[in-house]
Each structure stands twice: as structure tokens, then as C-alpha cells.
Design an enzyme around this catalytic site. Structure first.
Site, PDB file in Angstrom:
ATOM      1  N   TYR A  79      12.635   4.692  -3.552  1.00 20.03           N
ATOM      2  CA  TYR A  79      11.848   3.487  -3.286  1.00 20.03           C
ATOM      3  C   TYR A  79      10.843   3.255  -4.411  1.00 20.03           C
ATOM      4  CZ  TYR A  79       8.896   0.205  -0.660  1.00 20.03           C
ATOM      5  OH  TYR A  79       8.183  -0.891  -0.246  1.00 20.03           O
ATOM      6  N   SER A 102       4.670  -2.966  -4.143  1.00 19.42           N
ATOM      7  CA  SER A 102       4.149  -1.934  -3.249  1.00 19.42           C
ATOM      8  C   SER A 102       3.274  -1.002  -4.072  1.00 19.42           C
ATOM      9  CB  SER A 102       5.302  -1.142  -2.623  1.00 19.42           C
ATOM     10  OG  SER A 102       4.833   0.030  -1.978  1.00 19.42           O
TER      11      SER A 102
END
Length: 259
Positions: A156, A143
């Protein structure tokens, strides 16, 4: 999009987290590109339905229920293969958006286990099979969060940075062996579940993530990118490919149209 057909020795592609979103879209794209796809996820009904869809369309697909954080189950799964050509480490996800001061350690631990340890488990178990193919590809779907932090995203970000470092280090460690290591780092992707899962099923919070953004990326945009990277000639390695919608300049700079 021009792609190279997979060789007979490298025709099997394993996709983790294939029950929805980017994983399901990637399985469809790879199947269309000529791969025999093996769909893995915890939700058996979802991957079985996708395997049936692909089979009816004339492709080769197999569903295998798997929790990537269960190492014994991963090892058992891997034992079924002599060689595979492609591994797409897609299983992962985000939980919560709390600041460091109040973040839930259980959420942090769960994200690390799925995104990092899950990727480690499957990669370790299948790496010999990838090498045995003579032309293997490990894909890590990380990501943009793994490359730049933002408020409320530390858990995250930490997990995705760990995944990024795993891919980067593996590439160094296996250079000279017939396995490429590719990292695809998507930015804002609108799927049916990602934001909804992150916010514990709160549809209003999930919708605000994409509010005013005319065209976030779709799961298929990312799947097409993955398939393009995988199907480059064997000597071409796409080390890291960051893909964002035009409206997103960074993790914290997004153009939102006024309603």
C-alpha cells in the site's frame, strides 16, 4: 468554513470512487459548495442512490459507472465533457497487511493499478478539459502511507507513494497553466469499508485498526478538507495537506485509550 463559489466555467466536479467513504462524502460537500458533481465508481447502484439523494436535496448530480483501471472506458467517459473544473482522484484502497517476504503479488499489482494507474488514466483523460475551464483543480487523495512506511504496509505504501510522486511531478510539468494540483494525505480515517476491504472482510481485524482510538478521522473530515482546498482563490495552491486525528502522531505512533 468560508468557500469561494465556483465559476460557471469550472462548476463541474468529477469524483472517482464516489460509492462510499471519502468519495461519497466529498461529493456531498462539493455539491453543497455549488458544484455540479459527477459521481463515478464501479458500483452503479451506490452512485445512483447518492445522485438521487443529492438531486432531491436540490443539487445537480450525475452517476456514471466507471472502472478507473479501464483506459478505454475512461477515455469514453472523458469524451462527454468540454470542460470540467475539478477532478478528485479518490478511487483506490488497500489490500492485505502482509510483510514483504510473504505479500501476495496480486494484491500489490491490484493496489498499483487502482491507486496509481487509475489516477493516471483519469488525470490524463480529463487534463485538457480542466485546462479548458481556465481554472481547473486536480486533487489526488493519497495517504500518509505515501509519506512514511510501516511494517505490513509495503504494498500500500508503494502504491500511495507512487500516487504522491505523480501529483508532485504533474505540478512541476504544468506550472504556468491554469490548473492547480492538490494532494490531500489522510492518516487514520474510520470508514465503513476501508479496513474491512483490506482484511478481506474480517470484521475483527478491521476493528482492531481503530481499537482504543477515541476519535479517528471521519470521511466527512477529509471531504471538508478537500472542499476547503478546492475552493481557495485561484492563485492559491495547497500543494500537500496531511490530515490526521489528534490521537495519531505518525503512521506508527497512535494513542489508544485503555478499555
Amino acid at each position: 468554513m468560508a468557500t469561494a463559489a465556483p465559476s460557471a466555467a469550472s462548476r463541474i466536479a468529477v469524483v472517482t470512487g464516489a460509492s462510499s467513504g471519502i468519495g461519497a462524502a466529498t461529493a456531498r460537500r462539493l455539491a453543497t459548495a455549488g458544484y455540479r458533481v459527477v459521481l463515478t465508481a464501479r458500483r452503479k447502484d451506490r452512485i445512483e442512490a447518492l445522485a438521487e439523494e443529492l438531486t432531491k436535496a436540490g443539487h445537480s448530480a450525475l452517476a456514471y459507472q466507471l472502472d478507473v483501471t479501464d483506459r478505454a472506458a475512461v477515455d469514453e467517459f472523458a469524451s462527454a465533457f468540454k470542460t470540467i473544473g475539478v477532478l478528485v482522484n479518490n478511487a483506490g484502497g488497500a489490500l492485505g497487511a502482509d510483510p514483504v517476504a510473504t505479500g501476495d503479488p496480486a494484491d500489490w499489482r491490484a493496489m498499483y493499478e487502482t491507486n496509481v494507474i487509475g489516477t493516471l488514466n483519469v488525470t490524463q483523460a480529463l487534463l485538457p478539459k480542466l485546462e479548458a475551464s481556465g481554472d481547473g483543480v486536480v486533487v489526488v487523495v493519497s495517504s500518509t502511507a505515501g509519506h512514511g512506511t510501516y511494517e505490513g504496509g509495503a504494498g500500500y505504501v508503494a502504491a500511495k507513494h507512487g500516487e504522491h510522486v505523480l501529483a508532485e511531478t504533474l505540478r512541476l510539468e504544468i506550472v504556468g497553466r491554469p490548473v492547480r494540483v492538490v494532494e490531500i494525505a489522510p492518516g487514520m480515517v474510520r470508514t465503513e469499508e476501508f479496513a474491512l476491504t483490506r482484511f478481506g472482510g474480517d470484521a475483527d481485524k478491521a476493528a482492531k485498526v481503530y481499537e482504543g482510538v477515541a476519535e479517528p478521522l471521519t470521511a466527512d473530515d477529509v471531504a471538508e478538507t478537500i472542499t476547503w482546498a478546492v475552493t481557495r482563490p485561484s492563485h492559491v495552491n495547497i500543494d500537500l495537506l496531511v490530515v490526521r486525528p489528534r490521537a495519531q502522531a505518525s503512521n506508527t505512533k497512535v494513542h489508544r485509550e485503555q478499555g
